[in-house]
Design a protein around this motif. Structure first.
Motif, PDB file in Angstrom:
ATOM      1  N   LEU A  11       9.314 -10.548  -4.769  1.00 39.90           N
ATOM      2  CA  LEU A  11       8.571  -9.754  -5.573  1.00 39.90           C
ATOM      3  C   LEU A  11       7.864  -8.701  -4.890  1.00 39.90           C
ATOM      4  CD1 LEU A  11       7.254 -12.201  -8.449  1.00 39.90           C
ATOM      5  CD2 LEU A  11       8.935 -10.003  -8.627  1.00 39.90           C
ATOM      6  N   ALA A  12       7.169  -9.014  -3.879  1.00 37.05           N
ATOM      7  CA  ALA A  12       6.237  -8.281  -3.271  1.00 37.05           C
ATOM      8  C   ALA A  12       7.057  -6.996  -2.143  1.00 37.05           C
ATOM      9  CB  ALA A  12       5.347  -8.770  -2.228  1.00 37.05           C
ATOM     10  N   LEU A  13       8.346  -7.555  -1.756  1.00 35.81           N
ATOM     11  CA  LEU A  13       9.167  -6.701  -0.899  1.00 35.81           C
ATOM     12  C   LEU A  13      10.005  -5.896  -1.908  1.00 35.81           C
ATOM     13  CD1 LEU A  13      10.050  -6.465   2.084  1.00 35.81           C
ATOM     14  CD2 LEU A  13      11.897  -8.055   1.637  1.00 35.81           C
ATOM     15  N   CYS A  14      10.470  -6.233  -3.012  1.00 38.83           N
ATOM     16  CA  CYS A  14      11.126  -5.279  -3.998  1.00 38.83           C
ATOM     17  C   CYS A  14       9.937  -4.198  -4.486  1.00 38.83           C
ATOM     18  CB  CYS A  14      11.820  -6.363  -5.229  1.00 38.83           C
ATOM     19  SG  CYS A  14      13.145  -7.180  -4.723  1.00 38.83           S
ATOM     20  N   ILE A  15       8.856  -4.995  -4.982  1.00 41.57           N
ATOM     21  CA  ILE A  15       7.966  -3.873  -5.571  1.00 41.57           C
ATOM     22  C   ILE A  15       7.306  -2.752  -4.550  1.00 41.57           C
ATOM     23  CG2 ILE A  15       5.662  -3.726  -6.399  1.00 41.57           C
ATOM     24  CD1 ILE A  15       5.995  -6.383  -7.708  1.00 41.57           C
ATOM     25  N   LEU A  16       7.427  -3.303  -3.339  1.00 45.68           N
ATOM     26  CA  LEU A  16       6.763  -2.308  -2.390  1.00 45.68           C
ATOM     27  C   LEU A  16       7.889  -1.314  -1.893  1.00 45.68           C
ATOM     28  CD1 LEU A  16       4.860  -4.518   0.068  1.00 45.68           C
ATOM     29  CD2 LEU A  16       3.957  -2.739  -1.069  1.00 45.68           C
ATOM     30  N   THR A  17       8.979  -1.788  -1.707  1.00 44.72           N
ATOM     31  CA  THR A  17      10.296  -0.842  -1.600  1.00 44.72           C
ATOM     32  C   THR A  17      10.366   0.177  -2.731  1.00 44.72           C
ATOM     33  OG1 THR A  17      11.290  -2.421  -0.403  1.00 44.72           O
ATOM     34  CG2 THR A  17      12.760  -0.851  -1.055  1.00 44.72           C
ATOM     35  N   GLY A  18      10.368  -0.232  -3.926  1.00 44.55           N
ATOM     36  CA  GLY A  18      10.590   0.550  -5.028  1.00 44.55           C
ATOM     37  C   GLY A  18       9.363   1.566  -5.216  1.00 44.55           C
ATOM     38  N   ALA A  19       8.228   1.126  -4.925  1.00 43.37           N
ATOM     39  CA  ALA A  19       6.883   2.036  -4.961  1.00 43.37           C
ATOM     40  C   ALA A  19       7.252   3.205  -3.747  1.00 43.37           C
ATOM     41  CB  ALA A  19       5.853   1.343  -4.509  1.00 43.37           C
ATOM     42  N   ALA A  20       7.620   2.702  -2.505  1.00 41.04           N
ATOM     43  CA  ALA A  20       7.961   3.622  -1.440  1.00 41.04           C
ATOM     44  C   ALA A  20       8.933   4.707  -1.664  1.00 41.04           C
ATOM     45  CB  ALA A  20       8.436   2.926  -0.106  1.00 41.04           C
ATOM     46  N   LEU A  21      10.084   4.245  -2.604  1.00 46.20           N
ATOM     47  CA  LEU A  21      10.976   5.128  -2.723  1.00 46.20           C
ATOM     48  C   LEU A  21      10.443   6.224  -3.848  1.00 46.20           C
ATOM     49  CD1 LEU A  21      14.142   2.744  -2.795  1.00 46.20           C
ATOM     50  CD2 LEU A  21      14.024   4.849  -1.605  1.00 46.20           C
ATOM     51  N   LEU A  22       9.776   5.570  -4.929  1.00 44.59           N
ATOM     52  CA  LEU A  22       9.305   6.473  -6.097  1.00 44.59           C
ATOM     53  C   LEU A  22       8.288   7.665  -5.547  1.00 44.59           C
ATOM     54  CD1 LEU A  22       8.833   3.870  -9.060  1.00 44.59           C
ATOM     55  CD2 LEU A  22      10.422   5.954  -9.069  1.00 44.59           C
ATOM     56  N   TYR A  23       7.519   7.302  -4.613  1.00 44.19           N
ATOM     57  CA  TYR A  23       6.631   8.006  -4.085  1.00 44.19           C
ATOM     58  C   TYR A  23       7.071   9.253  -3.250  1.00 44.19           C
ATOM     59  CZ  TYR A  23       2.105   9.903  -2.130  1.00 44.19           C
ATOM     60  OH  TYR A  23       1.208  10.734  -1.763  1.00 44.19           O
ATOM     61  N   ARG A  48      10.154   9.878  -2.486  1.00 38.22           N
ATOM     62  CA  ARG A  48      11.253  10.613  -2.661  1.00 38.22           C
ATOM     63  C   ARG A  48      11.359  11.688  -4.147  1.00 38.22           C
ATOM     64  NH1 ARG A  48      16.032   9.534   0.072  1.00 38.22           N
ATOM     65  NH2 ARG A  48      16.800  11.192  -0.969  1.00 38.22           N
ATOM     66  N   VAL A  49      10.173  11.021  -4.969  1.00 36.04           N
ATOM     67  CA  VAL A  49      10.164  11.791  -6.040  1.00 36.04           C
ATOM     68  C   VAL A  49       8.690  12.142  -6.287  1.00 36.04           C
ATOM     69  CG1 VAL A  49      10.169  11.525  -8.588  1.00 36.04           C
ATOM     70  CG2 VAL A  49      11.705  10.038  -7.116  1.00 36.04           C
ATOM     71  N   ALA A  50       7.724  11.363  -6.419  1.00 37.41           N
ATOM     72  CA  ALA A  50       6.306  11.860  -6.711  1.00 37.41           C
ATOM     73  C   ALA A  50       5.867  12.954  -5.646  1.00 37.41           C
ATOM     74  CB  ALA A  50       5.336  10.794  -6.804  1.00 37.41           C
ATOM     75  N   GLN A  51       5.940  12.616  -4.339  1.00 37.95           N
ATOM     76  CA  GLN A  51       5.574  13.644  -3.375  1.00 37.95           C
ATOM     77  C   GLN A  51       6.070  14.917  -3.221  1.00 37.95           C
ATOM     78  OE1 GLN A  51       5.798  12.809   1.167  1.00 37.95           O
ATOM     79  NE2 GLN A  51       3.650  12.215   0.684  1.00 37.95           N
ATOM     80  N   PRO A  52       7.677  15.141  -3.320  1.00 42.86           N
ATOM     81  CA  PRO A  52       8.046  16.470  -3.431  1.00 42.86           C
ATOM     82  C   PRO A  52       7.660  17.151  -4.742  1.00 42.86           C
ATOM     83  CG  PRO A  52       9.940  14.684  -2.850  1.00 42.86           C
ATOM     84  CD  PRO A  52       8.367  13.967  -3.178  1.00 42.86           C
ATOM     85  N   VAL A  53       7.526  16.396  -5.802  1.00 43.46           N
ATOM     86  CA  VAL A  53       7.060  17.099  -6.921  1.00 43.46           C
ATOM     87  C   VAL A  53       5.545  17.825  -6.844  1.00 43.46           C
ATOM     88  CG1 VAL A  53       6.493  16.783  -9.698  1.00 43.46           C
ATOM     89  CG2 VAL A  53       8.382  15.725  -8.710  1.00 43.46           C
ATOM     90  N   LEU A  54       4.644  16.844  -6.208  1.00 44.53           N
ATOM     91  CA  LEU A  54       3.465  17.111  -6.080  1.00 44.53           C
ATOM     92  C   LEU A  54       3.442  18.325  -5.134  1.00 44.53           C
ATOM     93  CD1 LEU A  54       1.625  13.726  -5.732  1.00 44.53           C
ATOM     94  CD2 LEU A  54       1.537  15.534  -7.564  1.00 44.53           C
TER      95      LEU A  54
END
Length: 480
Positions: free
Chosen positions: A219-231, A233-239
């Motif tokens: 669970l931790a590995l999947c959540i951390l990977t998903g969070a890294a991708l979202l931040y 690849r998505v959030a940081q470029p938008v910011l």
């Protein structure tokens, strides 16, 4: 052919053999970080198997059917771990990017693709054999039964199909047949493949049962990977896009098929010092907004006013339909930006001396690096390569920078000799010139190379022949 020394090497004060090297410390830290990341990579694989064994997994080897099932579980755990590592390598995490470089991270990402697929295929086949032996069914009948009767198992089978599609379209011979946008869209199936693979891990059997260490680990590995991708690849470029508010201010012809695009925006001093690192640009105009362009800055951000507004510049060449449209960009076009990425910068330095070699449009990152990387007068050599003087883009600016900073500059023009593997023009190659001919101290220098792939490989081979170690060679590929 024209080989001309444009800025003579100034006299350099003698340094003692033990003279301080300000880049030694950062180089050692980068190597240490790379070693740590390697250890974490292997540790994640070991942890996946160790947690399964600690939960009594090895007991399954007591019977033939149990042995196939146990092997199927191990291959599935290892395969899923590799897939999550692949996603982390493609997430553009700054620590990974600054340690190994964007291109090497993606190269390792691609190398993990086939082993991950083979492990996942092995997982499905071995599980079908093991379950089938226990129930008296052949593997195909067992797969059909799993699809029909077991919750979420059909999603796992769909996941395998998606992984196959991603790996096949990632093969060089296949992906070069399609435009980048098609390959990128298919590659997004990786996320669908991971999402469809996860449910059966938690709903089938007791492997990830409530309260087990395995459940919390995955669970931790999947959540951390998903969070890294979202931040990243998505959030940081938008910011970044909203923070800098970039707009096109003008497009300046540089040479036939080559233009410089100047943009203005806010807080661009935060992008200063990036040297030859690249950004991903999206010009928000009809027909262009969906097309990403990986270009390096060709000059450091400058002209900051009291409100923090400044300008930056990229220089691009018409190498296809997408880049050709950039020459007609209108003033005021808004720009989305991601980055900077890569290790083509001062962060890769390990020596006081530096040699920069660029060809064609690859000269533009060299110009930005020359402007920003620190060196003492006489401790830098710049070599520009083109078929003619007109292909030495931004040559006048580079000449002025070399004069101001005390770097030696060479212009090498002319065609390469037929049938000879070299990066030099015919006259220089026939005369037996090598990279060391232009800088006798190249063996103790950081060598930055930017240009067409085949040409760059020739430069790198020449540098190695001159005694340059791989850790001193800096060449970043921007192909996909």
């Amino acid at each position: 052919m024209n080989t001309q020394l444009l800025a003579p090497r100034p006299a350099v004060p003698r340094r003692s053999p033990g003279a301080a090297n300000p880049f030694r410390g950062q180089h050692r830290r980068r190597l240490l970080t790379a070693d740590l990341l390697t250890v974490l990579f292997w540790a994640s694989l070991a942890a996946a198997v160790a947690l399964w064994m600690a939960d009594g997994g090895a007991a399954g080897f007591s019977t033939p059917a149990g042995s196939f099932t146990a092997l199927g579980i191990v291959t599935g755990l290892a395969g899923m771990d590799l897939v999550l590592l692949m996603l982390l390598l493609a997430a553009r995490i700054p620590l990974i990017d600054r340690t190994v470089g964007h291109d090497r991270a993606l190269e390792f990402h691609r190398k993990l693709g086939k082993p991950a697929l083979y492990l996942l295929l092995g997982h499905g086949i071995l599980i079908a054999i093991g379950y089938g032996m226990a129930e008296g069914l052949d593997p195909v009948s067992e797969l059909v039964a799993l699809w029909v009767l077991v919750p979420d198992m059909w999603l796992a089978i769909v996941s395998i199909g998606l992984f196959i599609a991603v790996v096949v379209t990632s093969l060089v011979a296949v992906r070069r047949r399609f435009p980048y946008e098609f390959w990128y869209a298919v590659h997004l199936l990786t996320y669908a493949a991971v999402l469809t693979a996860i449910p059966h891990q938690f709903s089938v059997g007791a492997l990830f049962a409530e309260g087990t260490w395995q459940r919390w680990y995955w669970l931790a590995l999947c959540i951390l990977t998903g969070a890294a991708l979202l931040y990243y690849r998505v959030a940081q470029p938008v910011l970044a896009t909203f923070r800098h508010q970039l707009t096109v201010s003008r497009v300046i012809p540089v040479a036939p098929g080559v233009v410089s695009i100047e943009m203005s925006g806010l807080h661009l001093d935060q992008l200063a010092g990036s040297g030859g690192r690249f950004f991903v640009w999206r010009f928000l105009a009809p027909g262009l907004w969906w097309h990403p362009h990986p270009f390096s800055l060709s000059a450091e951000p400058m002209k900051f006013d009291a409100g923090g507004r400044g300008t930056l510049r990229i220089t691009v060449r018409n190498l296809g339909r997408g880049s050709a449209q950039l020459a007609s960009l209108k003033r005021g076009t808004k720009v989305a930006v991601e980055g900077p990425y890569g290790l083509f910068s001062t962060a890769a330095r390990s020596r006081n001396h530096v040699v920069m070699v660029g060809a064609g449009i690859g000269i533009t990152p060299i110009r930005a690096l020359l402007e920003s990387t620190p060196f003492q007068p006489g401790n830098a050599t710049v070599i520009l390569r083109g078929h003619s003087e007109s292909e030495l883009y931004l040559g006048k600016e580079i000449l002025e920078l070399c004069r101001r900073r005390g770097a030696t500059l060479f212009h090498l023009t002319g065609s390469r000799p037929a049938g000879v593997r070299t990066w030099l023009p015919e006259g220089s190659a026939r005369a037996g010139h090598r990279l060391a001919s232009y800088d006798p101290n190249v063996a103790d220098a950081d060598v930055y190379v930017c240009g067409p792939a085949a040409w760059a490989e020739n430069v790198l081979d020449d540098a190695r022949a001159a005694g340059v170690r791989d850790e001193q060679l800096h060449y970043e590929r921007f192909d996909w």
